[in-house]
Design a protein around this motif. Structure first.
Motif, PDB file in Angstrom:
ATOM      1  N   LEU A  33      -8.031   3.594   4.309  1.00 44.77           N
ATOM      2  CA  LEU A  33      -8.059   2.126   3.822  1.00 44.77           C
ATOM      3  C   LEU A  33      -7.212   1.374   4.738  1.00 44.77           C
ATOM      4  O   LEU A  33      -7.683   0.317   5.326  1.00 44.77           O
ATOM      5  CB  LEU A  33      -7.739   1.914   2.480  1.00 44.77           C
ATOM      6  CG  LEU A  33      -7.735   0.472   2.206  1.00 44.77           C
ATOM      7  CD1 LEU A  33      -8.866  -0.095   2.040  1.00 44.77           C
ATOM      8  CD2 LEU A  33      -7.220   0.524   0.394  1.00 44.77           C
ATOM      9  N   ILE A  60     -12.306  -4.388  10.135  1.00 45.21           N
ATOM     10  CA  ILE A  60     -13.218  -3.685   9.163  1.00 45.21           C
ATOM     11  C   ILE A  60     -14.838  -3.592   9.805  1.00 45.21           C
ATOM     12  O   ILE A  60     -15.389  -2.386   9.768  1.00 45.21           O
ATOM     13  CB  ILE A  60     -13.210  -4.223   7.780  1.00 45.21           C
ATOM     14  CG1 ILE A  60     -11.907  -3.997   7.056  1.00 45.21           C
ATOM     15  CG2 ILE A  60     -14.510  -3.561   7.037  1.00 45.21           C
ATOM     16  CD1 ILE A  60     -12.093  -4.838   5.483  1.00 45.21           C
ATOM     17  N   ALA A  87      -8.457   1.087   8.306  1.00 49.37           N
ATOM     18  CA  ALA A  87      -9.582   0.280   8.533  1.00 49.37           C
ATOM     19  C   ALA A  87      -9.304  -1.258   8.702  1.00 49.37           C
ATOM     20  O   ALA A  87      -9.766  -2.160   9.400  1.00 49.37           O
ATOM     21  CB  ALA A  87     -10.590   0.340   7.506  1.00 49.37           C
ATOM     22  N   ILE A  88      -8.251  -1.626   7.866  1.00 49.38           N
ATOM     23  CA  ILE A  88      -7.935  -2.978   7.864  1.00 49.38           C
ATOM     24  C   ILE A  88      -6.736  -3.364   8.931  1.00 49.38           C
ATOM     25  O   ILE A  88      -6.454  -4.617   9.076  1.00 49.38           O
ATOM     26  CB  ILE A  88      -7.476  -3.358   6.474  1.00 49.38           C
ATOM     27  CG1 ILE A  88      -5.999  -2.673   6.098  1.00 49.38           C
ATOM     28  CG2 ILE A  88      -8.626  -3.180   5.189  1.00 49.38           C
ATOM     29  CD1 ILE A  88      -5.449  -3.240   4.770  1.00 49.38           C
ATOM     30  N   ILE A 129       0.900  -1.160   0.008  1.00 57.27           N
ATOM     31  CA  ILE A 129      -0.005   0.152  -0.134  1.00 57.27           C
ATOM     32  C   ILE A 129       0.928   1.165  -0.046  1.00 57.27           C
ATOM     33  O   ILE A 129       0.587   2.205  -0.610  1.00 57.27           O
ATOM     34  CB  ILE A 129      -0.786  -0.008   1.194  1.00 57.27           C
ATOM     35  CG1 ILE A 129      -2.097  -1.066   1.022  1.00 57.27           C
ATOM     36  CG2 ILE A 129      -1.566   1.444   1.232  1.00 57.27           C
ATOM     37  CD1 ILE A 129      -2.857  -1.202   2.358  1.00 57.27           C
ATOM     38  N   LEU A 173      -7.659   8.963   1.587  1.00 60.42           N
ATOM     39  CA  LEU A 173      -8.144   7.812   1.368  1.00 60.42           C
ATOM     40  C   LEU A 173      -7.683   6.559   1.496  1.00 60.42           C
ATOM     41  O   LEU A 173      -7.971   5.472   1.802  1.00 60.42           O
ATOM     42  CB  LEU A 173      -9.027   8.009  -0.265  1.00 60.42           C
ATOM     43  CG  LEU A 173      -9.732   8.835  -0.441  1.00 60.42           C
ATOM     44  CD1 LEU A 173     -10.285   9.110  -1.779  1.00 60.42           C
ATOM     45  CD2 LEU A 173     -11.121   8.598   0.322  1.00 60.42           C
ATOM     46  N   ILE A 174      -6.146   6.504   0.888  1.00 61.47           N
ATOM     47  CA  ILE A 174      -5.234   5.470   1.314  1.00 61.47           C
ATOM     48  C   ILE A 174      -5.048   5.062   2.704  1.00 61.47           C
ATOM     49  O   ILE A 174      -5.166   4.004   3.115  1.00 61.47           O
ATOM     50  CB  ILE A 174      -4.115   5.541   0.764  1.00 61.47           C
ATOM     51  CG1 ILE A 174      -4.182   5.690  -1.103  1.00 61.47           C
ATOM     52  CG2 ILE A 174      -3.110   4.465   0.716  1.00 61.47           C
ATOM     53  CD1 ILE A 174      -3.221   5.802  -1.804  1.00 61.47           C
TER      54      ILE A 174
END
Length: 255
Positions: A176, A203, A179-180, A125, A172-173
């Motif tokens: 993400l 999540i 969240a994970i 990521i 946004l990245i």
């Protein structure tokens, strides 16, 4: 061991009633853990700070001043993985177990190799963010380039537009990845589960407590970036406190 395995096989229940007070309680618990065993927090914080300083030094030496911004913005994305040893220290302190360097340093291989998989995901990521940053730069400044005065370019209308778009994409990245990983990493330290189960649980926690977890994400981001201002040195304290606090928030969110 059999009883533990049966317990791990039971469905994971996540809380849907997190409050702002839980965030402050987690921070307070994280501060207590840091004060109780500061050597581990300072060690991991120092590794993170040194890595950031080396990366910044290399970019400046190569004259790539502009890339310091996306590098520093994306660097905290891997901070949760760097805090794996801190999760183990908090787990042991909470369970009343002895804390020593061997289990704390060995936490990165916890979960039968599941945690290193999460590290690979975080790196992928981060690499994806760097590629996107290059793309945004090419779209806005591909023809003119940075020039002799990067600051002047960044403060120009085109530069500000580039920063706005890049910040939106980076945000946004970061959400993400948050969240994970916000629950999955401490969960892999605390329980014998696979990384997919841990990610799904993370999540679910974020989805069930959107407002509170978004506040936590913003609070973490603000504290990390504030700690980065004095030559990253603030991370020596901010990183371990947030690492310990994240473990306690996980224990509150996952039953």
């Amino acid at each position: 061991m059999e009883a533990a395995s049966q317990n791990d096989a039971q469905p994971v229940h996540v809380a849907d009633d997190l409050r702002a007070s839980d965030l402050f309680a987690a921070l307070a618990a994280g501060w207590r853990d840091f004060k109780a065993c500061p050597q581990y927090g300072l060690f991991f914080g120092a590794v993170f700070v040194i890595a950031g300083l080396v990366m910044t030094h290399l970019l400046f030496n190569r004259g790539e001043y502009f890339w310091v911004i996306p590098a520093m913005a994306g660097f905290p994305l891997i901070a949760p993985f760097a805090a794996a040893g801190l999760y183990e220290a908090s787990r042991r302190r909470l369970a009343g177990e002895a804390i020593s360097w061997r289990p704390v340093l060995g936490a990165v291989t916890a979960g039968d190799g599941q945690l290193p998989v999460m590290g690979v995901i975080a790196f992928v990521i981060f690499a994806f963010w760097v590629i996107l940053a290059h793309t945004v730069f090419g779209v806005f400044l591909g023809q003119s380039g940075v020039g002799a005065d990067p600051l002047q370019v960044l403060l120009s209308p085109v530069g500000l537009a580039m920063l706005a778009v890049g910040s939106a994409i980076g945000g946004l990245i970061a959400l993400l990845l948050f969240a994970i990983m916000v629950v999955s990493l401490p969960m892999l330290i605390d329980r014998e589960v696979d990384f997919i189960t841990a990610i799904i649980t993370s999540i679910r926690v974020v989805g069930a407590n959107r407002a509170v977890m978004l506040c936590w994400a913003v609070l973490v981001a603000l504290l990390v970036f504030a700690a980065m201002i004095p030559a990253l040195l603030g991370l020596l304290v901010a990183l371990p406190v947030l690492g310990h606090a994240t473990f306690h928030l996980y224990r509150r969110a996952v039953r």
